[in-house]
Design a protein around this motif. Structure first.
Motif, short mmCIF file in Angstrom:
data_model
loop_
_atom_site.label_atom_id
_atom_site.label_comp_id
_atom_site.label_asym_id
_atom_site.label_seq_id
_atom_site.Cartn_x
_atom_site.Cartn_y
_atom_site.Cartn_z
N SER A 212 0.85 -1.19 0.00
CA SER A 212 0.00 0.00 0.00
C SER A 212 0.88 1.24 0.00
N GLN A 213 0.33 2.32 -0.52
CA GLN A 213 1.00 3.61 -0.49
C GLN A 213 -0.04 4.69 -0.22
N ALA A 214 0.30 5.64 0.63
CA ALA A 214 -0.65 6.69 0.97
C ALA A 214 0.10 7.96 1.33
N TYR A 215 -0.52 9.11 1.04
CA TYR A 215 -0.02 10.37 1.57
C TYR A 215 -1.18 11.34 1.76
N LEU A 216 -1.00 12.28 2.67
CA LEU A 216 -1.99 13.31 2.98
C LEU A 216 -1.25 14.52 3.52
N GLY A 217 -1.67 15.72 3.10
CA GLY A 217 -0.95 16.90 3.58
C GLY A 217 -1.65 18.19 3.25
N VAL A 218 -0.86 19.23 3.05
CA VAL A 218 -1.38 20.55 2.72
C VAL A 218 -0.49 21.15 1.64
N GLY A 219 -1.09 21.94 0.76
CA GLY A 219 -0.34 22.56 -0.33
C GLY A 219 -0.82 23.97 -0.60
N ARG A 220 -0.04 24.68 -1.43
CA ARG A 220 -0.38 26.04 -1.83
C ARG A 220 -0.10 26.22 -3.32
N THR A 221 -1.03 26.86 -4.00
CA THR A 221 -0.93 27.09 -5.43
C THR A 221 -0.23 28.42 -5.73
N PHE A 222 0.64 28.41 -6.77
CA PHE A 222 1.32 29.60 -7.26
C PHE A 222 1.10 29.70 -8.77
N ASP A 223 1.56 30.79 -9.37
CA ASP A 223 1.42 30.96 -10.82
C ASP A 223 2.08 29.82 -11.58
N TRP A 224 3.23 29.37 -11.10
CA TRP A 224 4.02 28.38 -11.83
C TRP A 224 3.69 26.94 -11.47
#
Length: 260
Positions: A212-224
């Motif tokens: 099994s493989q899993a991930y969970l987190g937080v991110g932020r969007t930029f222009d690039w």
């Protein structure tokens, strides 16, 4: 250098939501993701993993290993980690590749405290899967995937014989393939550049293996593109020759996604 890089990434993630320059919102990105044109993304990442493993036979423990993230980083000689995606309309292809060379580290011979040993370990893991978009809305991007994961592991152990002053070496090569199925995507917060990336797959394959493989987190969007910080886990269990082997790799990963 690694500390400065981590501080920079955290600064990007926690920077103010309002920017002086207009940027494309996650909602706009979600709308354009189903374009009839080919879209690509490349995501280099750094995964500070810890490793826990054990081997048993008929319920009797034969040995175990516990390596913290610090232990792994201190022995690490070289590593490369990259996710590549291509998409056209609802269909796409997902590839996650990882290589790690832990170099030579001290080990022990089970039942022989008088012997010293050194082990060199290199591992390559590749996950590849076609994807299909299940839902595409301003708040949620959800893809299903069916594919395969292959792990190659090369190990060489050298045992020193104190009485003779000589040493003996033993090498092992493991290749393990498994079919997988799962989901991946992101949840976009309303009127925000922040989002929650997620991934989960399970599978089975050779030697009665489960993975099994899993991930969970937080991110932020930029222009690039995007920057994200996630907790990631990869698990293997296999049962060769009446033995049960468990391998659990876990830790935080920092990633930057570039889209074109």
């Amino acid at each position: 250098m690694s500390v400065r890089f981590a501080v920079l990434i955290c600064g990007l993630l926690l920077s103010p939501l309002l920017s002086a320059q207009p940027t494309q919102s996650p909602q706009a990105s979600a709308t354009s993701s189903l374009s009839d044109q080919w879209r690509f993304s490349v995501t280099p990442y750094a995964w500070g993993m810890g490793i826990r493993g054990s081997i048993s036979q008929n319920g009797t423990s034969l040995g175990e290993v516990k390596l913290s993230t610090g232990d792994v980083l201190s022995d690490l000689k070289m590593a490369a980690m990259l996710v590549v995606e291509a998409r056209r309309g609802r269909y796409g292809i997902y590839l996650d590749g990882m290589y790690g060379d832990l170099g030579t580290s001290a080990s022990r011979v089970v039942g022989r405290a008088d012997l010293t040993a050194n082990t060199r370990l290199a591992m390559t893991m590749l996950t590849v899967a076609p994807t299909f978009n299940i839902q595409s809305s301003p708040s949620l991007q959800l893809d299903g995937l069916v594919g395969a994961r292959v792990m190659w592991q090369n190990a060489k152990t050298t045992i020193s014989l104190p009485q003779s002053g000589q040493s003996v070496s033993e090498s092992s090569n493991l290749q393990l393939a498994a079919g997988i199925a799962g989901v991946k995507g992101r949840y976009n917060f309303e009127n925000s550049k922040y989002f929650v990336p997620f991934y989960l797959d399970v599978g089975a394959g050779q030697s009665s293996s489960f993975t099994s493989q899993a991930y969970l987190g937080v991110g932020r969007t930029f222009d690039w593109g995007d920057v994200s910080l996630v907790a990631k886990n990869v698990y293997y269990q296999l049962k060769p020759n009446q033995n049960t082997v468990d391998l659990n790799m876990f830790g935080a990963a920092i990633a930057a996604t570039f889209r074109f």
